[in-house]
Scaffold this motif. Structure first.
Motif, PDB file in Angstrom:
ATOM      1  N   GLN A  27     -84.683 -32.034  98.107  1.00  0.00           N
ATOM      2  CA  GLN A  27     -84.762 -31.749  96.945  1.00  0.00           C
ATOM      3  C   GLN A  27     -84.242 -32.731  95.707  1.00  0.00           C
ATOM      4  OE1 GLN A  27     -88.249 -29.807  96.668  1.00  0.00           O
ATOM      5  NE2 GLN A  27     -87.575 -30.316  94.763  1.00  0.00           N
ATOM      6  N   ALA A  28     -83.230 -32.470  96.143  1.00  0.00           N
ATOM      7  CA  ALA A  28     -82.204 -33.517  94.925  1.00  0.00           C
ATOM      8  C   ALA A  28     -82.466 -34.638  95.003  1.00  0.00           C
ATOM      9  CB  ALA A  28     -80.741 -33.433  96.213  1.00  0.00           C
ATOM     10  N   HIS A  29     -83.221 -35.470  96.278  1.00  0.00           N
ATOM     11  CA  HIS A  29     -84.275 -36.495  96.304  1.00  0.00           C
ATOM     12  C   HIS A  29     -84.657 -36.538  94.749  1.00  0.00           C
ATOM     13  CE1 HIS A  29     -80.206 -37.338  99.238  1.00  0.00           C
ATOM     14  NE2 HIS A  29     -80.916 -38.373  98.595  1.00  0.00           N
ATOM     15  N   HIS A  30     -85.943 -35.550  94.710  1.00  0.00           N
ATOM     16  CA  HIS A  30     -86.874 -35.690  93.887  1.00  0.00           C
ATOM     17  C   HIS A  30     -86.630 -34.938  92.068  1.00  0.00           C
ATOM     18  CE1 HIS A  30     -88.021 -36.471  97.775  1.00  0.00           C
ATOM     19  NE2 HIS A  30     -89.151 -37.207  97.742  1.00  0.00           N
ATOM     20  N   ASP A  31     -86.826 -35.867  90.985  1.00  0.00           N
ATOM     21  CA  ASP A  31     -86.879 -34.671  90.336  1.00  0.00           C
ATOM     22  C   ASP A  31     -88.728 -34.562  89.805  1.00  0.00           C
ATOM     23  OD1 ASP A  31     -86.304 -34.423  87.671  1.00  0.00           O
ATOM     24  OD2 ASP A  31     -87.084 -36.395  87.146  1.00  0.00           O
ATOM     25  N   SER A  32     -88.892 -33.514  90.712  1.00  0.00           N
ATOM     26  CA  SER A  32     -90.097 -33.369  90.330  1.00  0.00           C
ATOM     27  C   SER A  32     -90.434 -31.700  90.904  1.00  0.00           C
ATOM     28  CB  SER A  32     -90.933 -34.073  91.825  1.00  0.00           C
ATOM     29  OG  SER A  32     -92.603 -32.670  91.945  1.00  0.00           O
ATOM     30  N   VAL A  33     -91.114 -31.175  90.667  1.00  0.00           N
ATOM     31  CA  VAL A  33     -91.189 -29.424  90.643  1.00  0.00           C
ATOM     32  C   VAL A  33     -91.756 -29.244  91.948  1.00  0.00           C
ATOM     33  CG1 VAL A  33     -91.564 -28.645  88.074  1.00  0.00           C
ATOM     34  CG2 VAL A  33     -93.917 -29.316  89.291  1.00  0.00           C
ATOM     35  N   TYR A  52     -81.641 -24.471 104.942  1.00  0.00           N
ATOM     36  CA  TYR A  52     -81.093 -24.281 103.766  1.00  0.00           C
ATOM     37  C   TYR A  52     -80.748 -25.920 103.344  1.00  0.00           C
ATOM     38  CZ  TYR A  52     -78.424 -23.555 100.333  1.00  0.00           C
ATOM     39  OH  TYR A  52     -77.474 -23.995  98.900  1.00  0.00           O
ATOM     40  N   LEU A  53     -79.512 -26.845 104.228  1.00  0.00           N
ATOM     41  CA  LEU A  53     -79.104 -27.529 103.966  1.00  0.00           C
ATOM     42  C   LEU A  53     -80.364 -28.795 103.992  1.00  0.00           C
ATOM     43  CD1 LEU A  53     -76.278 -27.792 106.282  1.00  0.00           C
ATOM     44  CD2 LEU A  53     -76.024 -27.065 103.864  1.00  0.00           C
ATOM     45  N   ALA A  54     -81.035 -29.480 104.669  1.00  0.00           N
ATOM     46  CA  ALA A  54     -82.578 -30.077 104.676  1.00  0.00           C
ATOM     47  C   ALA A  54     -83.438 -29.914 103.282  1.00  0.00           C
ATOM     48  CB  ALA A  54     -82.910 -30.033 105.178  1.00  0.00           C
ATOM     49  N   ASP A  55     -83.904 -28.012 102.427  1.00  0.00           N
ATOM     50  CA  ASP A  55     -84.401 -28.188 101.854  1.00  0.00           C
ATOM     51  C   ASP A  55     -83.651 -28.982 100.802  1.00  0.00           C
ATOM     52  OD1 ASP A  55     -86.443 -26.989 100.090  1.00  0.00           O
ATOM     53  OD2 ASP A  55     -84.785 -26.125  99.392  1.00  0.00           O
TER      54      ASP A  55
END
Length: 124
Positions: free
Chosen positions: A25-31, A18-21
């Motif tokens: 994901q917070a570092h990528h502005d992508s779907v 959960y934490l890694a995901d």
């Protein structure tokens, strides 16, 4: 005893996933589901090392249960991979859905083979 080791590994692997995901994901502005992709590839690498180490009798069964079944089993997530792929299809971003499937399978297998190669280097 083995069941307890699996439970302990999963107790670490699930929150770690959960934490890694979320962090990835917070570092990528992508779907594209970069977080799930990352944890699945990392888990595949770890499992490759463990499986080869166990085959060479260098990794004890308890360690395989703790880290392989427990940690990697909770860290990696086929169900989320499937859900996110379907979500991409529903959102009509088919190219990302196809990329997710192809890249996840290719990178996961590649990471597992790299893990096996690392184990072979560690335990010749």
């Amino acid at each position: 005893m083995t069941a307890l080791l699996v439970i302990l590994g999963a107790a670490v692997g699930a929150p770690l996933r959960y934490l890694a995901d979320r962090a990835v994901q917070a570092h990528h502005d992508s779907v594209f589901p970069w977080g799930t992709f990352t944890v699945n590839v990392v888990g595949s690498f770890i499992l490759g090392v463990l499986i080869r180490g166990a085959a060479l009798h260098e990794v004890p069964g308890g360690v395989s249960a703790l880290l392989g079944t427990g940690l990697c089993g909770a860290l990696t997530t086929y169900s989320t991979f499937g859900y996110e792929t379907v979500r991409l299809l529903e959102d009509r971003v088919r190219a990302y859905a196809v990329l997710n499937v192809a890249a996840s399978i290719g990178a996961g297998l590649g990471a597992a083979f790299c893990g096996i190669a690392v184990a072979d280097a560690l335990w010749p």
